[in-house]
Design a protein around this motif. Sequence first.
Motif, PDB file in Angstrom:
ATOM      1  N   TRP A 112       0.793  -1.215   0.000  1.00  0.00           N
ATOM      2  CA  TRP A 112       0.000   0.000   0.000  1.00  0.00           C
ATOM      3  C   TRP A 112       0.836   1.280   0.000  1.00  0.00           C
ATOM      4  O   TRP A 112       0.517   2.240  -0.697  1.00  0.00           O
ATOM      5  N   THR A 113       1.923   1.315   0.743  1.00  0.00           N
ATOM      6  CA  THR A 113       2.731   2.539   0.790  1.00  0.00           C
ATOM      7  C   THR A 113       3.224   2.922  -0.595  1.00  0.00           C
ATOM      8  O   THR A 113       3.134   4.086  -1.010  1.00  0.00           O
ATOM      9  N   LYS A 115       1.942   1.740  -3.477  1.00  0.00           N
ATOM     10  CA  LYS A 115       0.767   1.941  -4.325  1.00  0.00           C
ATOM     11  C   LYS A 115       0.225   3.355  -4.149  1.00  0.00           C
ATOM     12  O   LYS A 115      -0.100   4.033  -5.133  1.00  0.00           O
ATOM     13  N   ARG A 116       0.116   3.781  -2.920  1.00  0.00           N
ATOM     14  CA  ARG A 116      -0.403   5.123  -2.645  1.00  0.00           C
ATOM     15  C   ARG A 116       0.474   6.176  -3.316  1.00  0.00           C
ATOM     16  O   ARG A 116      -0.038   7.117  -3.936  1.00  0.00           O
ATOM     17  N   GLN A 166      -0.819   8.657  -6.499  1.00  0.00           N
ATOM     18  CA  GLN A 166      -0.756  10.113  -6.389  1.00  0.00           C
ATOM     19  C   GLN A 166       0.206  10.711  -7.416  1.00  0.00           C
ATOM     20  O   GLN A 166      -0.086  11.745  -8.026  1.00  0.00           O
ATOM     21  N   LEU A 171      -5.659  11.090  -1.995  1.00  0.00           N
ATOM     22  CA  LEU A 171      -5.829  10.002  -1.036  1.00  0.00           C
ATOM     23  C   LEU A 171      -5.411  10.474   0.347  1.00  0.00           C
ATOM     24  O   LEU A 171      -4.256  10.850   0.571  1.00  0.00           O
ATOM     25  N   ARG A 185      -7.180   3.638   2.271  1.00  0.00           N
ATOM     26  CA  ARG A 185      -6.468   2.413   1.872  1.00  0.00           C
ATOM     27  C   ARG A 185      -7.230   1.686   0.768  1.00  0.00           C
ATOM     28  O   ARG A 185      -8.461   1.660   0.771  1.00  0.00           O
TER      29      ARG A 185
END
Length: 222
Positions: free
Chosen positions: A16-17, A19-20, A24, A31, A36
């Motif tokens: 996730w880190t 992906k986020r 962006q 986000l 999440r």
Amino acid sequence: MKMKRLLALAVVILPWTLKRWALQRFWGYQLAETARIGLSYVFPGELVMAERAFIGHFNVAIHLGRLECGEHSIINRSNWITGHSPDGAHFTHRADRDPTLVVGAHAAITKSHIIDCTDRVEIGDYTTLAGYHSQLITHGINVVDGRQDCKPIRIGAYCLIGTRVTVLGGAALPDRCVLGAASVLNKAHTEELSLYAGQPAVRIRALSADSRYFTRERGFVH
């Protein structure tokens, strides 16, 4: 375009880190720090996720102009959310068409639903699209004019939508209402605090304003 699709597939499986950061950096999505997304293919034109908004695994959200998820909202698992590109061949007579899904604060979409956002779909604050296999369909074929047409759908706040319902374009459910399982909502209703059910759905009876579901301060239902 092909390269961006390949990049999207790669982004889906990232932690996730990372992906986020990628969402962006390359898509310009907004986000919140605590939002999440799980193992899902979520690539609308615009994506806005407020604090604690959550999209679970195995969801698909594509061909939307915008997906907006309010704070503490949940799109749980295996939902198919799609629309029709603004530059597509159909719906050219609908200059005001808005291919958007808005999921209100503390609202929840459970599992295995189909949401067609050819036109705007609004799901109000604290509302639950419950059960499985419901369909919210904003478009269809106008047989008189011989062309595809679409209308928005609005589900109010603090509503409870039963399993396996069908909601058609132009339909509306007022605030603090229940739509019974397997119902077909095919027009805009106006009377709040009501149970609607049937094929097509009609008002069955009044509901108490003191019902705990209608007065809760968090979306999660024990």
